[in-house]
Design a protein around this motif. Structure first.
Motif, PDB file in Angstrom:
ATOM      1  N   PRO A  38       0.584  -0.960  -0.066  1.00 56.22           N
ATOM      2  CA  PRO A  38      -0.050   0.244   0.326  1.00 56.22           C
ATOM      3  C   PRO A  38       0.709   1.277  -0.198  1.00 56.22           C
ATOM      4  CG  PRO A  38       0.250  -1.517   2.290  1.00 56.22           C
ATOM      5  CD  PRO A  38       0.767  -2.161   1.001  1.00 56.22           C
ATOM      6  N   GLU A  39       1.754   1.266   0.716  1.00 57.34           N
ATOM      7  CA  GLU A  39       3.076   2.400   0.717  1.00 57.34           C
ATOM      8  C   GLU A  39       3.801   3.189  -0.691  1.00 57.34           C
ATOM      9  OE1 GLU A  39       5.381   2.820   4.290  1.00 57.34           O
ATOM     10  OE2 GLU A  39       3.440   2.987   5.717  1.00 57.34           O
ATOM     11  N   LEU A  40       4.086   1.665  -1.525  1.00 58.58           N
ATOM     12  CA  LEU A  40       4.753   1.923  -2.263  1.00 58.58           C
ATOM     13  C   LEU A  40       3.093   2.018  -4.113  1.00 58.58           C
ATOM     14  CD1 LEU A  40       7.252  -0.878  -2.064  1.00 58.58           C
ATOM     15  CD2 LEU A  40       7.010   1.514  -1.735  1.00 58.58           C
ATOM     16  N   GLY A  41       2.005   1.443  -3.289  1.00 55.18           N
ATOM     17  CA  GLY A  41       0.423   2.080  -4.685  1.00 55.18           C
ATOM     18  C   GLY A  41       0.339   1.093  -4.907  1.00 55.18           C
ATOM     19  N   LEU A  42       1.198   0.014  -5.188  1.00 56.43           N
ATOM     20  CA  LEU A  42       0.765  -1.091  -5.246  1.00 56.43           C
ATOM     21  C   LEU A  42      -0.161  -2.371  -4.885  1.00 56.43           C
ATOM     22  CD1 LEU A  42       5.257  -1.832  -6.245  1.00 56.43           C
ATOM     23  CD2 LEU A  42       3.521  -0.971  -7.498  1.00 56.43           C
ATOM     24  N   LYS A  43      -0.947  -2.642  -6.570  1.00 57.02           N
ATOM     25  CA  LYS A  43      -2.552  -3.748  -5.542  1.00 57.02           C
ATOM     26  C   LYS A  43      -1.510  -5.004  -6.582  1.00 57.02           C
ATOM     27  CE  LYS A  43      -4.536  -0.119  -4.007  1.00 57.02           C
ATOM     28  NZ  LYS A  43      -6.258   0.505  -3.733  1.00 57.02           N
ATOM     29  N   GLY A  44      -2.389  -5.938  -6.291  1.00 55.56           N
ATOM     30  CA  GLY A  44      -2.304  -7.353  -6.848  1.00 55.56           C
ATOM     31  C   GLY A  44      -1.062  -8.003  -7.351  1.00 55.56           C
ATOM     32  N   VAL A  45      -0.204  -7.304  -6.597  1.00 55.07           N
ATOM     33  CA  VAL A  45       1.623  -8.382  -7.443  1.00 55.07           C
ATOM     34  C   VAL A  45       1.259  -9.477  -7.502  1.00 55.07           C
ATOM     35  CG1 VAL A  45       3.513  -7.939  -7.137  1.00 55.07           C
ATOM     36  CG2 VAL A  45       2.252  -5.550  -6.523  1.00 55.07           C
ATOM     37  N   PRO A  46       1.489 -10.712  -8.136  1.00 53.97           N
ATOM     38  CA  PRO A  46       1.803 -11.281  -8.446  1.00 53.97           C
ATOM     39  C   PRO A  46       2.768 -11.958  -7.432  1.00 53.97           C
ATOM     40  CG  PRO A  46       1.342 -10.980 -10.169  1.00 53.97           C
ATOM     41  CD  PRO A  46       1.364  -9.801  -9.299  1.00 53.97           C
ATOM     42  N   ILE A  78      14.031  -2.483   1.724  1.00 53.64           N
ATOM     43  CA  ILE A  78      13.583  -1.369   2.026  1.00 53.64           C
ATOM     44  C   ILE A  78      12.328  -1.946   2.679  1.00 53.64           C
ATOM     45  CG2 ILE A  78      13.579   0.146  -0.370  1.00 53.64           C
ATOM     46  CD1 ILE A  78      11.067  -1.061  -0.516  1.00 53.64           C
ATOM     47  N   LYS A  79      12.066  -1.159   3.966  1.00 52.37           N
ATOM     48  CA  LYS A  79      11.223  -2.557   4.693  1.00 52.37           C
ATOM     49  C   LYS A  79       9.670  -0.815   4.748  1.00 52.37           C
ATOM     50  CE  LYS A  79      10.732  -3.950   9.890  1.00 52.37           C
ATOM     51  NZ  LYS A  79      11.428  -3.849  10.603  1.00 52.37           N
ATOM     52  N   THR A  80       8.449  -1.868   4.078  1.00 53.74           N
ATOM     53  CA  THR A  80       7.218  -1.086   4.040  1.00 53.74           C
ATOM     54  C   THR A  80       6.271  -2.048   4.253  1.00 53.74           C
ATOM     55  OG1 THR A  80       6.364  -0.274   1.734  1.00 53.74           O
ATOM     56  CG2 THR A  80       7.385  -2.296   1.663  1.00 53.74           C
ATOM     57  N   PRO A  81       5.210  -2.208   4.676  1.00 54.59           N
ATOM     58  CA  PRO A  81       3.485  -2.611   5.218  1.00 54.59           C
ATOM     59  C   PRO A  81       3.307  -3.221   3.300  1.00 54.59           C
ATOM     60  CG  PRO A  81       3.195  -0.716   5.644  1.00 54.59           C
ATOM     61  CD  PRO A  81       4.525  -0.108   4.792  1.00 54.59           C
ATOM     62  N   LEU A  82       2.889  -4.771   3.984  1.00 59.86           N
ATOM     63  CA  LEU A  82       2.808  -5.842   2.925  1.00 59.86           C
ATOM     64  C   LEU A  82       1.035  -6.520   3.166  1.00 59.86           C
ATOM     65  CD1 LEU A  82       3.813  -8.045   1.125  1.00 59.86           C
ATOM     66  CD2 LEU A  82       4.451  -9.557   3.025  1.00 59.86           C
ATOM     67  N   GLN A  83       0.068  -6.399   2.364  1.00 62.96           N
ATOM     68  CA  GLN A  83      -0.724  -7.190   2.481  1.00 62.96           C
ATOM     69  C   GLN A  83      -1.195  -8.282   2.255  1.00 62.96           C
ATOM     70  OE1 GLN A  83      -4.069  -4.561   1.494  1.00 62.96           O
ATOM     71  NE2 GLN A  83      -5.399  -5.768   2.811  1.00 62.96           N
ATOM     72  N   LEU A  84      -1.537  -9.637   2.773  1.00 64.17           N
ATOM     73  CA  LEU A  84      -1.549 -10.572   2.395  1.00 64.17           C
ATOM     74  C   LEU A  84      -3.250 -11.238   2.826  1.00 64.17           C
ATOM     75  CD1 LEU A  84      -0.684 -13.227   0.567  1.00 64.17           C
ATOM     76  CD2 LEU A  84       1.429 -13.927   2.834  1.00 64.17           C
ATOM     77  N   GLY A  85      -3.289 -11.214   1.859  1.00 68.33           N
ATOM     78  CA  GLY A  85      -4.717 -11.747   1.775  1.00 68.33           C
ATOM     79  C   GLY A  85      -5.606 -10.437   3.296  1.00 68.33           C
ATOM     80  N   ASN A  86      -6.016 -10.919   4.286  1.00 70.60           N
ATOM     81  CA  ASN A  86      -6.905  -9.621   5.515  1.00 70.60           C
ATOM     82  C   ASN A  86      -5.591  -9.249   5.949  1.00 70.60           C
ATOM     83  OD1 ASN A  86      -9.212  -9.251   4.175  1.00 70.60           O
ATOM     84  ND2 ASN A  86      -9.737 -11.610   5.532  1.00 70.60           N
ATOM     85  N   THR A 138      -1.949  -7.761   6.964  1.00 70.82           N
ATOM     86  CA  THR A 138      -0.954  -6.488   7.119  1.00 70.82           C
ATOM     87  C   THR A 138       0.491  -6.530   7.674  1.00 70.82           C
ATOM     88  OG1 THR A 138      -2.443  -5.804   5.180  1.00 70.82           O
ATOM     89  CG2 THR A 138      -0.130  -3.665   5.869  1.00 70.82           C
ATOM     90  N   PHE A 139       1.417  -6.104   6.990  1.00 71.03           N
ATOM     91  CA  PHE A 139       2.471  -5.906   8.184  1.00 71.03           C
ATOM     92  C   PHE A 139       3.600  -5.480   7.607  1.00 71.03           C
ATOM     93  CE2 PHE A 139       2.872 -10.043   6.131  1.00 71.03           C
ATOM     94  CZ  PHE A 139       3.574 -10.189   5.484  1.00 71.03           C
ATOM     95  N   ARG A 140       5.097  -5.078   8.899  1.00 74.12           N
ATOM     96  CA  ARG A 140       5.717  -4.520   7.900  1.00 74.12           C
ATOM     97  C   ARG A 140       6.737  -5.178   7.522  1.00 74.12           C
ATOM     98  NH1 ARG A 140       5.885   1.053   7.173  1.00 74.12           N
ATOM     99  NH2 ARG A 140       8.306   0.664   7.727  1.00 74.12           N
ATOM    100  N   ALA A 141       7.277  -5.796   6.260  1.00 72.55           N
ATOM    101  CA  ALA A 141       8.447  -6.563   6.197  1.00 72.55           C
ATOM    102  C   ALA A 141       9.614  -5.681   5.501  1.00 72.55           C
ATOM    103  CB  ALA A 141       7.348  -7.729   4.540  1.00 72.55           C
ATOM    104  N   GLY A 166      10.222 -14.195   1.460  1.00 71.06           N
ATOM    105  CA  GLY A 166      10.255 -15.132   2.224  1.00 71.06           C
ATOM    106  C   GLY A 166      10.442 -15.667   3.194  1.00 71.06           C
ATOM    107  N   ARG A 167      10.637 -16.479   4.062  1.00 70.28           N
ATOM    108  CA  ARG A 167      10.657 -17.098   5.386  1.00 70.28           C
ATOM    109  C   ARG A 167      10.244 -15.984   7.055  1.00 70.28           C
ATOM    110  NH1 ARG A 167      15.411 -19.752   4.071  1.00 70.28           N
ATOM    111  NH2 ARG A 167      17.230 -18.463   5.758  1.00 70.28           N
ATOM    112  N   SER A 168      11.584 -14.634   6.147  1.00 72.03           N
ATOM    113  CA  SER A 168      11.545 -13.769   7.420  1.00 72.03           C
ATOM    114  C   SER A 168      10.176 -13.119   7.700  1.00 72.03           C
ATOM    115  CB  SER A 168      12.358 -12.708   7.237  1.00 72.03           C
ATOM    116  OG  SER A 168      14.025 -13.769   7.266  1.00 72.03           O
ATOM    117  N   ALA A 169       9.418 -12.582   6.436  1.00 67.80           N
ATOM    118  CA  ALA A 169       8.030 -12.142   6.298  1.00 67.80           C
ATOM    119  C   ALA A 169       7.618 -13.406   6.956  1.00 67.80           C
ATOM    120  CB  ALA A 169       7.871 -11.594   4.803  1.00 67.80           C
ATOM    121  N   LEU A 170       6.991 -14.436   6.631  1.00 66.45           N
ATOM    122  CA  LEU A 170       5.954 -15.660   6.739  1.00 66.45           C
ATOM    123  C   LEU A 170       6.080 -15.590   7.836  1.00 66.45           C
ATOM    124  CD1 LEU A 170       6.346 -17.759   3.446  1.00 66.45           C
ATOM    125  CD2 LEU A 170       4.888 -16.033   4.268  1.00 66.45           C
ATOM    126  N   ARG A 171       7.230 -16.028   9.064  1.00 65.32           N
ATOM    127  CA  ARG A 171       7.761 -16.613  10.579  1.00 65.32           C
ATOM    128  C   ARG A 171       6.546 -16.133  10.986  1.00 65.32           C
ATOM    129  NH1 ARG A 171      13.740 -16.026  11.403  1.00 65.32           N
ATOM    130  NH2 ARG A 171      12.939 -14.608  10.875  1.00 65.32           N
TER     131      ARG A 171
END
Length: 147
Positions: free
Chosen positions: A13-21, A87-95, A97-100, A117-122
């Protein structure tokens, strides 16, 4: 724990990118986004990086800016270590949102412009490698493969 498939659509969201595969890859430590760094600058004493993203099929190039937290040696899938901006930015996966932390790399030869990667999934997500789009609104989940 929330179950994700091996591929999902994500928002930055902070980068303005939506629906990124994105390919979900628990073998990779750091998440990665296809981005070509254009400029490094300071704003209010904080380091930023400006980069271009271009996703196949969209035919639109977008310029993004994000807080630049580091330059790290990241080992790519071919075994080479590359210095990359992180970079560190909010990432939305489903419902959710967390900083990654996300490295910027030329992923133009890859099928997916983003890798999670696994650091974001942990401690948040469980990967079901036989399914796709489990947390991607607007996409029909794909359950396994027929032999």
């Amino acid at each position: 724990m929330i179950t994700v498939g091996w591929r999902e659509l994500v928002n930055l969201p902070e980068l303005g990118l939506k629906g990124v595969p994105a390919k979900i890859d628990s073998g990779a430590r750091t998440s990665s986004l296809h981005g070509i760094v254009v400029d490094e600058f300071k704003r209010d004493g904080e380091k930023f990086v400006r980069f271009e993203v271009f996703f196949p099929g969209s035919k639109v190039m977008q310029v993004c800016e994000a807080v630049h937290v580091d330059v790290r040696g990241i080992t790519s899938s071919n075994g080479e270590t590359q210095l990359r901006y992180v970079i560190k930015t909010p990432l939305q996966l489903g419902n959710h949102t967390f900083r990654a932390e996300i490295s910027l790399a030329d992923r133009s030869d890859m099928k997916f412009p983003m890798l999670i990667g696994r650091s974001a999934l942990r401690r948040k997500f469980l990967v079901d490698s036989g399914n796709s789009w489990l947390q991607s609104p607007g996409r029909e989940p794909v359950k396994g493969h027929k032999p």
